[in-house]
Design a protein around this motif. Structure first.
Motif, PDB file in Angstrom:
ATOM      1  N   THR A  39      -7.447   7.182  -6.298  1.00 20.52           N
ATOM      2  CA  THR A  39      -6.385   7.246  -7.314  1.00 20.52           C
ATOM      3  C   THR A  39      -4.999   6.901  -6.776  1.00 20.52           C
ATOM      4  OG1 THR A  39      -6.275   9.636  -6.917  1.00 20.52           O
ATOM      5  CG2 THR A  39      -7.600   8.897  -8.800  1.00 20.52           C
ATOM      6  N   TYR A  40      -4.832   6.929  -5.441  1.00 15.42           N
ATOM      7  CA  TYR A  40      -3.508   6.650  -4.863  1.00 15.42           C
ATOM      8  C   TYR A  40      -3.327   5.170  -4.514  1.00 15.42           C
ATOM      9  CZ  TYR A  40      -6.689   6.976  -0.959  1.00 15.42           C
ATOM     10  OH  TYR A  40      -7.771   6.798  -0.142  1.00 15.42           O
ATOM     11  N   CYS A  41      -4.369   4.366  -4.645  1.00 13.11           N
ATOM     12  CA  CYS A  41      -4.409   3.086  -3.934  1.00 13.11           C
ATOM     13  C   CYS A  41      -4.182   1.866  -4.829  1.00 13.11           C
ATOM     14  CB  CYS A  41      -5.761   2.958  -3.236  1.00 13.11           C
ATOM     15  SG  CYS A  41      -5.865   1.523  -2.175  1.00 13.11           S
ATOM     16  N   THR A  94      -9.330   8.054  12.162  1.00 12.27           N
ATOM     17  CA  THR A  94      -9.333   8.258  10.713  1.00 12.27           C
ATOM     18  C   THR A  94      -7.983   7.925  10.102  1.00 12.27           C
ATOM     19  OG1 THR A  94     -10.102   9.805   9.027  1.00 12.27           O
ATOM     20  CG2 THR A  94      -8.593  10.697  10.676  1.00 12.27           C
ATOM     21  N   ASP A  95      -7.941   7.920   8.771  1.00 11.47           N
ATOM     22  CA  ASP A  95      -6.687   7.831   8.015  1.00 11.47           C
ATOM     23  C   ASP A  95      -6.547   9.128   7.239  1.00 11.47           C
ATOM     24  OD1 ASP A  95      -6.457   5.167   8.748  1.00 11.47           O
ATOM     25  OD2 ASP A  95      -6.987   4.366   6.779  1.00 11.47           O
ATOM     26  N   ILE A  96      -5.329   9.667   7.214  1.00 13.82           N
ATOM     27  CA  ILE A  96      -5.089  10.902   6.457  1.00 13.82           C
ATOM     28  C   ILE A  96      -3.802  10.771   5.651  1.00 13.82           C
ATOM     29  CG2 ILE A  96      -4.582  13.389   6.635  1.00 13.82           C
ATOM     30  CD1 ILE A  96      -6.430  13.480   9.046  1.00 13.82           C
ATOM     31  N   TYR A 138       2.041  10.857   1.371  1.00 13.97           N
ATOM     32  CA  TYR A 138       1.663  10.220   0.114  1.00 13.97           C
ATOM     33  C   TYR A 138       2.857   9.439  -0.430  1.00 13.97           C
ATOM     34  CZ  TYR A 138       0.812   9.558  -4.814  1.00 13.97           C
ATOM     35  OH  TYR A 138       0.684   9.001  -6.054  1.00 13.97           O
ATOM     36  N   SER A 139       2.577   8.219  -0.850  1.00 12.50           N
ATOM     37  CA  SER A 139       3.629   7.351  -1.389  1.00 12.50           C
ATOM     38  C   SER A 139       3.182   6.910  -2.778  1.00 12.50           C
ATOM     39  CB  SER A 139       3.778   6.166  -0.428  1.00 12.50           C
ATOM     40  OG  SER A 139       4.541   5.147  -0.980  1.00 12.50           O
ATOM     41  N   GLU A 140       3.945   7.316  -3.757  1.00 14.16           N
ATOM     42  CA  GLU A 140       3.522   7.019  -5.130  1.00 14.16           C
ATOM     43  C   GLU A 140       3.625   5.521  -5.406  1.00 14.16           C
ATOM     44  OE1 GLU A 140       4.473   9.782  -8.542  1.00 14.16           O
ATOM     45  OE2 GLU A 140       5.753   8.077  -9.035  1.00 14.16           O
ATOM     46  N   VAL A 169       0.810  -1.213   0.000  1.00 10.87           N
ATOM     47  CA  VAL A 169       0.000   0.000   0.000  1.00 10.87           C
ATOM     48  C   VAL A 169       0.855   1.279   0.000  1.00 10.87           C
ATOM     49  CG1 VAL A 169      -0.545   0.483   2.435  1.00 10.87           C
ATOM     50  CG2 VAL A 169      -2.342   0.548   0.746  1.00 10.87           C
ATOM     51  N   ARG A 170       2.047   1.175   0.598  1.00 13.43           N
ATOM     52  CA  ARG A 170       2.974   2.305   0.572  1.00 13.43           C
ATOM     53  C   ARG A 170       4.388   1.782   0.324  1.00 13.43           C
ATOM     54  NH1 ARG A 170      -0.745   3.501   4.345  1.00 13.43           N
ATOM     55  NH2 ARG A 170       0.277   2.073   5.756  1.00 13.43           N
ATOM     56  N   GLY A 171       5.318   2.716   0.034  1.00 14.65           N
ATOM     57  CA  GLY A 171       6.682   2.301  -0.271  1.00 14.65           C
ATOM     58  C   GLY A 171       7.395   1.643   0.900  1.00 14.65           C
ATOM     59  N   VAL A 192     -10.796   9.700   6.241  1.00 12.66           N
ATOM     60  CA  VAL A 192     -11.204  10.899   5.499  1.00 12.66           C
ATOM     61  C   VAL A 192     -10.208  11.199   4.389  1.00 12.66           C
ATOM     62  CG1 VAL A 192     -10.114  12.568   7.085  1.00 12.66           C
ATOM     63  CG2 VAL A 192     -12.055  13.266   5.702  1.00 12.66           C
ATOM     64  N   GLN A 193      -8.943  10.950   4.617  1.00 10.22           N
ATOM     65  CA  GLN A 193      -7.817  11.134   3.678  1.00 10.22           C
ATOM     66  C   GLN A 193      -7.435  12.602   3.479  1.00 10.22           C
ATOM     67  OE1 GLN A 193      -6.590   8.361   3.444  1.00 10.22           O
ATOM     68  NE2 GLN A 193      -8.114   6.782   3.094  1.00 10.22           N
ATOM     69  N   SER A 194      -8.413  13.499   3.332  1.00  7.45           N
ATOM     70  CA  SER A 194      -8.103  14.926   3.176  1.00  7.45           C
ATOM     71  C   SER A 194      -9.333  15.742   3.561  1.00  7.45           C
ATOM     72  CB  SER A 194      -7.725  15.234   1.725  1.00  7.45           C
ATOM     73  OG  SER A 194      -7.681  16.634   1.525  1.00  7.45           O
TER      74      SER A 194
HETATM   75  N1  5AD Z   1       0.216   6.704  -0.023  1.00  4.90           N
HETATM   76  C1  5AD Z   1      -0.011   7.010   1.274  1.00  4.90           C
HETATM   77  N2  5AD Z   1      -0.972   6.449   1.998  1.00  4.90           N
HETATM   78  C2  5AD Z   1      -1.767   5.541   1.390  1.00  4.90           C
HETATM   79  N3  5AD Z   1      -2.796   4.822   1.856  1.00  4.90           N
HETATM   80  C3  5AD Z   1      -3.245   4.021   0.859  1.00  4.90           C
HETATM   81  N4  5AD Z   1      -2.514   4.224  -0.239  1.00  4.90           N
HETATM   82  C4  5AD Z   1      -1.587   5.166   0.057  1.00  4.90           C
HETATM   83  C5  5AD Z   1      -0.552   5.796  -0.657  1.00  4.90           C
HETATM   84  N5  5AD Z   1      -0.313   5.513  -1.949  1.00  4.90           N
HETATM   85  C6  5AD Z   1      -3.313   4.946   3.200  1.00  4.90           C
HETATM   86  C7  5AD Z   1      -4.746   5.479   3.197  1.00  4.90           C
HETATM   87  C8  5AD Z   1      -5.550   4.258   3.553  1.00  4.90           C
HETATM   88  C9  5AD Z   1      -4.576   3.513   4.449  1.00  4.90           C
HETATM   89  C10 5AD Z   1      -4.864   2.066   4.631  1.00  4.90           C
HETATM   90  O1  5AD Z   1      -3.338   3.678   3.810  1.00  4.90           O
HETATM   91  O2  5AD Z   1      -4.859   6.474   4.202  1.00  4.90           O
HETATM   92  O3  5AD Z   1      -6.745   4.566   4.213  1.00  4.90           O
END
Ligand code: 5AD
Ligand code: SF4
Length: 456
Positions: A154-156, A302-304, A336-338, A48-50, A264-266
């Protein structure tokens, strides 16, 4: 035959690891804590992230060395989300991995081993559910009710790794809940990428029809609530699908913990749109208002994501202001992690790392301030704690409240549910005592470590 299984990532992966271990135990494997003592090592990965990818990569490097040392007599499996992605396939090749199984093919572990120690890249999207035997002696357990996700944030990478939503038949869910109860489990967590759309026909919207024979998530909550397990939790929710019926079901069902994790993310409408979250700030806040109305004592987390591509300082201020408005009890915060192949990676430019980390640290500061204020409200209150076992801090046991606060209690308490008094709070801990005459002494306040002492 000895196996070592490493798990990165979410509770879904923990559940998958548990299922894999059951399958392996069924063919005679025992489990060891050190990969050097194993014949088979499985790395259950998160993509999900780097960061979790880097961790898996480091471990795979170590495993490759061990394999060379043993002249190849060592089986390495790369399983879970990363195994489903081109990035994982490249890593698998680079590190001489023998088995690759994505989350949709987890239950094929035995077949994959039977095929011999050769590369078998299995990229399957068919999803299966399994009922692993309840963990022996465990007080908490996870119960997967659905897999996959129909949203397209779009980030996921999740839609690519875990595929579209598939709900597990309600009868199986209820049967497993009863089996867990009979095994002595007192807390069950219903798992899914978006549990709120359990039982719904394909699509993403809130007003979807139900699949034939499936209850809605709200109905399922009521059904699981009747199984007799004292605590029922669920993760994770999507604001679009978190409807009034769900809030009402929580309010009506005493077993369901009043803990709402609503990512919420943002807080910026512009960013939410670029993330394709399908709601705006006002809609999200309306969901929170409903929770506060029906569940005034609920804790909310929440997640942000900080520093999404194109996020301006103003956008980020909107996130901070939303945070202040909701006054979350806790938050999982990420820069944010691409991620390769996601719409955001394809269409948007990443912003400088320093900008992202600076925003994250402002957010973390705010989270700490608000979490402390929220936690201090519990001091002097009696709470129910599910004790899991000894804490890192000597003489204390650790558990969590119904509201998911980490709770530390002085003394030797058996694993299970206890009622205790909150005597002190930090931003991420409630310190509790069995009776109000116990106080606490700050030992190393700067490190946030406290020891409970008797006030007498
Ligand atoms: N970059 C950063 N955070 C992310 N999440 C998911 N994808 C990314 C990403 N590309 C986070 C979101 C999600 C949580 C499980 O991981 O906040 O809710
Ligand atoms: Fe990813 Fe969005 Fe689905 Fe959550 S709802 S798993 S963030 S695509």
């Amino acid at each position: 035959m000895r196996a070592h299984v490493v798990t990165f990532g979410c509770q879904m992966n923990e559940y998958d690891t548990h299922a894999i271990q059951s399958e392996l135990a069924g063919i005679g494997y025992s489990f060891v804590d050190d990969f050097r003592q194993a014949d088979l090592v499985l790395v259950n990965t998160c993509a999900v992230r780097g960061k979790p990818v880097e961790k898996a990569q480091t471990l795979l490097g170590e495993l490759r060395k061990e394999k060379l040392r043993r002249r190849g007599a060592y089986t390495i499996g790369l399983i879970g989300c990363l195994a489903q992605l081109p990035e994982g396939k490249r890593l698998g090749e680079k590190f001489g991995v023998d088995i690759m199984l994505g989350p949709g093919a987890i239950t094929e572990i035995v077949a994959a081993l039977d095929r011999g120690r050769f590369r078998s890249f299995e990229f399957k999207h068919e999803l299966q559910f399994y009922t692993p035997p309840p963990p022996r002696g465990a007080v908490s357990a996870n119960l997967t009710i659905m897999r996959g996700c129909n949203h397209r944030c779009t980030y996921c990478v999740v839609p690519a790794t875990r595929g579209p939503e598939v709900s597990r038949p309600a009868d199986d869910v209820i049967k497993e809940a009863h089996a867990l109860k009979d095994a002595g489990v007192v807390e069950v967590t219903l798992l899914g990428q978006n549990v709120n759309s359990y039982g719904m026909a394909p699509g993403t919207g809130a007003r979807r029809a139900l699949l034939d024979g499936y209850p809605s998530f709200a109905e399922l909550l009521r059904m699981v609530g009747r199984a007799g397990i004292p605590r029922v939790r669920f993760v994770t929710s999507h604001p679009v699908n978190f409807d009034d019926e769900i809030v009402e079901a929580i309010a009506d069902t005493p077993a369901v913990c009043r803990y709402i994790h609503l990512p919420v993310q943002s807080g910026s409408d512009r960013v939410l749109k670029r993330m394709a979250r399908e709601y705006n700030r006002e809609f999200y806040l309306s969901r929170i208002r409903r929770v506060r109305e029906l569940l005034p004592d609920a804790t909310i987390s929440t997640d942000i994501i900080a520093g999404f591509p194109g996020e301006t300082d103003e956008d980020f201020e909107q996130t901070l202001s939303l945070y202040r408005e909701v006054r979350y009890d806790a938050a999982y915060m990420f820069i944010y992690s691409e991620r390769e192949g996601t719409p955001a990676a394809i269409h948007f430019d990443d912003i400088p790392r320093e900008v992202k980390t600076e925003r994250l640290s402002r957010l973390v500061d705010l989270q700490k301030t608000i979490s402390l204020e929220q936690n201090l409200k519990w001091v002097g209150e009696e709470v129910e704690v599910l004790v899991k076992g000894p804490a890192d801090e000597q003489g204390l046991v650790q558990g969590h409240t119904r509201g998911n606060h980490v709770a530390l209690i002085r003394g030797e308490l058996e694993p299970g549910i206890h009622r205790v008094m909150v005597v002190h709070a930090t931003p991420n801990r409630l310190y509790c005592a069995r009776d109000a005459s116990q106080g606490f002494d700050p030992v190393e306040p700067r490190a946030g470590i406290y020891r409970l002492t008797s006030a007498l």
